[in-house]
Design an enzyme around this catalytic site. Structure first.
Site: not given
Ligand SMILES: *Cc1c(COP(=O)(O)O)cnc(C)c1O
Length: 431
Positions: A238, A290, A327, A331, A361-362, A390
């Protein structure tokens, strides 16, 4: 640090001119920088060095095998959310003993497969799931290593679609329920309690929510360690990245040599906030980044197909669409968009506001609205920045558009790591 920089008026990825990539592979094409991804990995690894730790890359952010291979070779483990992701990790040479299996809806087939491959832990999100894992492991005459996902109920101050650590979300088990469910797990014959996990959300732009969540979970970890001898705490992923540099807006500059920092807060701040409280717990620490590893390690190349002017607006219609990068539509995300050739498109004069939109087409098919850009022309090559996470993984065939290609740069070379789909590919699986 990321490795996208202007050199002699052209945007380079490492030592590769992105004009050459577009000429050889066409557009839209995703381009990733190996150096950037490995730099991000190495920085996080170094910052966590005071802890017994393992970085489990969250595969869902970008699951191309070439990317997985890079990270596997660097020593990474993997956080997977499906059997398909485990299959990819194994194909890329990843070690299943370094894989954690997350997700609220694991199927029986996925649980069986992960048991056979001996993943390091099932991160369990409900009592119902725990029962299923126990039964399936029993039928296979094995024991499933499990960690419960605790929901620490903190607000990570991020977009509601990517916030997961509050009691309003479908994710995890509330702090006041967690002890009771561990007790149930301890009575099950076919599960083995190995850890505890949390993940509070994505694109979190400060270190504080991580520290608060750890503060709330620490007493639980101590108790679980005493009672069940748990071996690890996973603090999830995250960590946020920079999508929009402060310099950009209104400054009349569309790219700045100085903006090579990737992260929303420094790795040192992150480590400074989490390492001291984690160190005291004296268990292995897993992190599951991620976006942080790959987000600023990739761009999406696209050509301007048409310029369209109405009384109200100027539109640059590009050959990438929301099916390639969803994205902004999903979001309301901001992506910097820069001309690959500054010489042809960008001068500090001629700034104008333009909507950069795709062919789908959106009305939601846009990458930027009222964006101040240098004057754009038909045929200009653009780079949509920060598209490494993503991006491709969320691409679809909507409007029967073939999936874009993907390329990986290393130094002065680039390789195609996924071919652009053809029209035949679109119908291949139809019967
Ligand atoms: C999506 C996810 C991550 C990675 O999230 P990032 O924001 O890309 O770092 C890590 N752990 C879990 C359980 C997730 O669902």
């Amino acid at each position: 640090m990321h490795s996208f920089r202007y050199r002699d008026g052209h945007l380079y990825c490492e030592d590769v001119d992105l004009v050459h990539v577009a000429e050889q592979l066409g557009t839209p094409t995703y381009v990733y920088s190996a150096e950037t991804i490995l730099d991000h990995y190495a920085r996080l690894d170094a910052a966590l060095a005071p802890l017994d730790h393992l970085i489990c890359y969250a595969v869902k952010a970008n699951s191309n095998r070439a990317i997985l291979k890079l990270l596997a070779n660097a020593g990474a483990g993997f956080d997977i959310v499906s059997g398909g992701e485990l299959y990819r990790v194994l194909a890329a040479g990843g070690d299943p003993a370094k894989c954690t299996f997350a997700g609220v809806g694991k199927s029986p087939e996925e649980i069986e497969y992960a048991l056979e491959q001996r993943v390091c832990s099932f991160n369990v999100e409900s009592e119902a799931e725990l029962d299923h894992i126990d039964q399936i492991a029993g039928a296979k005459k094995t024991r499933a290593p499990i960690a419960l996902r605790v929901n620490p109920d903190v607000d990570p101050h991020t977009h509601e679609y990517i916030s997961t650590g509050s009691h309003q979300n479908k994710f995890g088990i509330a702090l006041d329920r967690i002890g009771a469910i561990y007790e149930q797990a301890a009575k099950m014959r076919n599960v083995e309690i190995v850890g505890v996990q949390m993940h509070i959300g994505s694109q979190i732009s400060e270190a504080k929510p991580f520290a608060s969540a750890i503060g709330k979970v620490a007493p639980v970890v101590r108790e679980l360690k005493l009672k069940y001898g748990i071996k690890f705490l996973s603090v999830g992923g995250g960590m946020g990245i920079i999508y929009q540099s402060a310099l950009e807006s209104g400054s009349g500059k569309w790219w700045h040599e100085h903006r090579s920092e990737s992260f929303a807060f420094s790795v040192r701040d992150y480590a400074g906030a989490i390492v001291p409280p984690l160190r005291e717990l004296d268990v292995r620490i897993l992190v599951e980044p991620g976006r942080f590893l790959v987000g600023n390690g990739g761009v999406l190349l696209t050509h301007v197909r048409y310029i369209k002017k109405t009384d109200a607006k100027k539109f640059a219609i590009v050959d990438a669409g929301m099916n390639d990068l969803i994205r902004p539509a999903l979001y309301q995300s901001y992506h910097e968009i820069v001309p690959v050739c500054r010489a042809s498109a960008a001068t500090d004069a001629g700034a104008e506001k333009v909507d950069i939109v795709g062919p789908v087409c959106e009305s939601g098919d846009f990458f930027a609205l009222d964006r101040e850009m240098p004057e754009l022309h038909e045929g200009d090559l653009l780079a949509i920045m920060s598209a490494g996470a993503y991006g491709f993984v969320m691409a679809s065939n909507y409007n029967s558009r073939p999936l874009p290609g993907e390329a990986l740069v290393r130094g002065d070379k680039f390789t195609l790591i996924r071919k652009r789909q053809t029209w035949e590919d679109l119908m291949r699986d139809e019967v």
